[in-house]
Design a protein around this motif. Structure first.
Motif, short mmCIF file in Angstrom:
data_model
loop_
_atom_site.label_atom_id
_atom_site.label_comp_id
_atom_site.label_asym_id
_atom_site.label_seq_id
_atom_site.Cartn_x
_atom_site.Cartn_y
_atom_site.Cartn_z
N ALA A 86 27.26 18.72 49.24
CA ALA A 86 28.19 18.31 47.92
C ALA A 86 27.89 17.26 47.25
O ALA A 86 27.05 16.56 47.63
CB ALA A 86 29.72 18.04 48.87
N CYS A 87 28.50 17.26 45.74
CA CYS A 87 27.96 16.51 44.67
C CYS A 87 28.50 15.00 45.31
O CYS A 87 28.08 13.96 44.83
CB CYS A 87 28.23 17.09 43.61
SG CYS A 87 30.01 16.76 43.08
N LEU A 88 29.74 15.07 45.83
CA LEU A 88 30.40 13.90 46.07
C LEU A 88 30.99 13.08 44.96
O LEU A 88 31.52 11.94 45.21
CB LEU A 88 29.64 12.89 46.79
CG LEU A 88 29.19 13.40 48.37
CD1 LEU A 88 28.27 12.25 49.06
CD2 LEU A 88 29.89 13.96 49.25
N SER A 89 30.83 13.56 43.83
CA SER A 89 31.54 12.95 42.64
C SER A 89 32.58 14.02 41.96
O SER A 89 33.35 13.25 41.08
CB SER A 89 30.43 12.71 41.50
OG SER A 89 29.67 13.73 41.18
N CYS A 90 32.46 15.27 42.12
CA CYS A 90 33.75 15.74 41.51
C CYS A 90 35.11 15.55 42.21
O CYS A 90 35.03 14.78 43.28
CB CYS A 90 33.47 17.26 41.64
SG CYS A 90 33.54 18.01 43.24
N ARG A 92 37.41 17.50 43.73
CA ARG A 92 37.48 18.08 44.93
C ARG A 92 36.76 17.28 46.07
O ARG A 92 37.28 17.01 47.08
CB ARG A 92 36.99 19.49 44.93
CG ARG A 92 37.78 20.42 44.12
CD ARG A 92 39.22 20.78 44.63
NE ARG A 92 40.11 19.80 44.27
CZ ARG A 92 40.69 19.63 43.00
NH1 ARG A 92 40.21 20.40 42.08
NH2 ARG A 92 41.66 18.68 42.60
N CYS A 93 35.54 16.74 45.83
CA CYS A 93 34.54 16.07 46.58
C CYS A 93 35.47 14.78 46.76
O CYS A 93 35.58 14.35 48.19
CB CYS A 93 33.42 15.83 46.47
SG CYS A 93 32.31 17.31 46.44
N ARG A 94 36.08 14.07 45.91
CA ARG A 94 36.69 12.92 45.98
C ARG A 94 37.96 12.93 46.79
O ARG A 94 38.50 11.93 47.46
CB ARG A 94 36.98 12.25 44.52
CG ARG A 94 35.75 11.73 44.05
CD ARG A 94 36.01 11.29 42.70
NE ARG A 94 34.76 10.58 41.83
CZ ARG A 94 34.22 9.44 42.15
NH1 ARG A 94 34.90 8.65 42.94
NH2 ARG A 94 33.14 9.09 41.59
N THR A 98 35.04 18.65 50.59
CA THR A 98 33.85 18.93 50.31
C THR A 98 33.32 20.45 49.99
O THR A 98 32.11 20.75 49.29
CB THR A 98 32.66 18.34 50.89
OG1 THR A 98 33.03 18.44 52.21
CG2 THR A 98 32.79 16.67 50.77
N CYS A 101 33.37 22.02 46.59
CA CYS A 101 32.92 21.36 45.21
C CYS A 101 32.70 22.04 44.44
O CYS A 101 32.20 23.39 44.54
CB CYS A 101 31.27 20.76 46.12
SG CYS A 101 30.29 19.89 44.77
N THR A 102 33.02 21.42 43.18
CA THR A 102 33.12 22.26 41.91
C THR A 102 31.52 22.12 41.24
O THR A 102 31.21 23.09 40.35
CB THR A 102 33.96 21.88 40.72
OG1 THR A 102 33.70 20.51 40.67
CG2 THR A 102 35.26 21.89 41.32
N SER A 103 30.54 21.84 41.96
CA SER A 103 29.15 21.67 41.34
C SER A 103 28.43 22.73 41.76
O SER A 103 27.04 22.84 41.17
CB SER A 103 28.64 20.26 41.90
OG SER A 103 29.07 19.46 41.19
#
Length: 341
Positions: A86-90, A92-94, A98, A101-103
């Motif tokens: 996961a990107c951890l910044s979108c 959903r991740c926040r 995860t 994740c929208t990335s």
């Protein structure tokens, strides 16, 4: 290495080296599941696999090297790890979700090199450490256990409830084990394979039935239905069947991976019965932590589910076994350290 659907080969190369923030894990065992069969057959949904790829998303091993900036105390630790990158910044991740994740989808064993290999390199942040005494053969099933844990967390089971589990494969057996810890008044396992349904009794089910012996308009023998139904099979009709087994106002969690053309859920029944329906795909960190804790506490014992162990060059046979439909085939493991001679 699966180069394209239906084509695989055993490859050799230099030992991988972990980069900054990464670890290298010596793989002890890796499970082969229906998703790996889909990857090999070419039936996995577009965007959820990238060829060529080394499969393997269910595994356990020991950290044998760390990259720059990675805690050296990880060396020698037994571990499993989350698969989603996961990107951890979108947003959903926040939120901690995860797996949403929208990335874009990115997962070990499907879009990244997986564990059907001697070594696996991955970010250290994905690791979940195991006790030093952990059985790594059994721990290889902690990935499906984490998926089941995500379903159980979504379901919110309560002591004294009547619960049904549809499917007595790996996910179903692990679900029965976790749900049994909540002291349900009844825990029914349903599977068309009578042998597998009966095996669920050893995992903690109080009753076991085939779909033919389960009334389609409610619970077994025409009762009022179940407070919670957890679907794990992903068969064409099991989402519909799960909803029909739930009582009015009941809860349904869909965990199996359905293929296109699966029977739909009747919106009239859904509305009139006021059902709550959730679905699960993969597992967020909280579910992984839950599964690993349950394993360490002895609430999860995946070891009896393993029926076959093969070396890496037995991948073809492993895929055949997974797709055979033989009720005596449980979890199939690939063991890199096995002598294929």
């Amino acid at each position: 290495m699966v180069d394209r659907p239906g084509e695989h080969r055993l490859v050799t190369g230099p030992q991988p080296r972990p980069g900054p923030g990464e670890v290298r894990v010596a793989v002890h065992a890796a499970g082969v599941c229906a998703s790996d069969r889909e990857l090999y057959d070419g039936t996995r949904a577009p965007g959820y696999v990238r060829y060529p790829v080394t499969p393997g998303h269910e595994w356990a091993g020991i950290v044998d090297a760390v990259g720059e900036g990675t805690d050296p105390a990880l060396l020698g630790r037994r571990c499993v790890a989350e698969g989603f990158r996961a990107c951890l910044s979108c947003e959903r991740c926040r939120e901690g979700e995860t797996s949403l994740c929208t990335s874009g989808y990115d997962e070990t064993g499907f879009t990244r090199p997986g564990a059907f290999a001697d070594w696996l390199v991955l970010p250290a942040r994905l690791l979940h450490l195991l006790p030093d005494w952990a059985d790594l053969r059994a721990a290889a099933l902690l990935e499906p256990a984490a998926v089941v844990a995500a379903a159980v967390l979504a379901a919110g089971p309560r002591a004294g409830e009547r619960i049904a589990v549809l499917g007595a494969g790996t996910l179903g057996m692990l679900a029965v084990q976790l749900l049994a810890a909540y002291s349900p008044a009844e825990l029914l396992a349903v599977d068309p394979r009578a042998q597998r349904a009966e095996q669920a009794l050893e995992s903690g089910a109080t009753h076991a039935r085939t779909p033919q012996a389960t009334d389609s308009s409610g619970g077994p023998d025409g009762d009022d239905g179940f407070d919670l139904v957890l679907e794990t099979a992903g068969a064409p009709g099991t989402a519909h069947d799960a909803c029909m087994l739930a009582r009015r106002g009941g809860r349904v969690v869909l965990t199996g991976m359905f293929e296109a053309g699966a029977q739909g859920i009747d919106p009239v029944h859904l509305s009139v019965s006021q059902l709550t329906i959730r679905s699960v795909f993969g597992a967020p960190p909280a579910a992984w932590s839950y599964a690993v804790r349950a394993f360490g506490a002895g609430l999860l014992d995946p070891a009896p589910l393993v029926t076959h162990e093969l070396p890496l060059d037995g991948f073809g046979e492993a895929v055949r076994l997974v797709g055979s439909g033989d009720p005596s085939v449980g979890k199939v493991l690939l063991r890199p350290s096995m002598d294929s001679g």
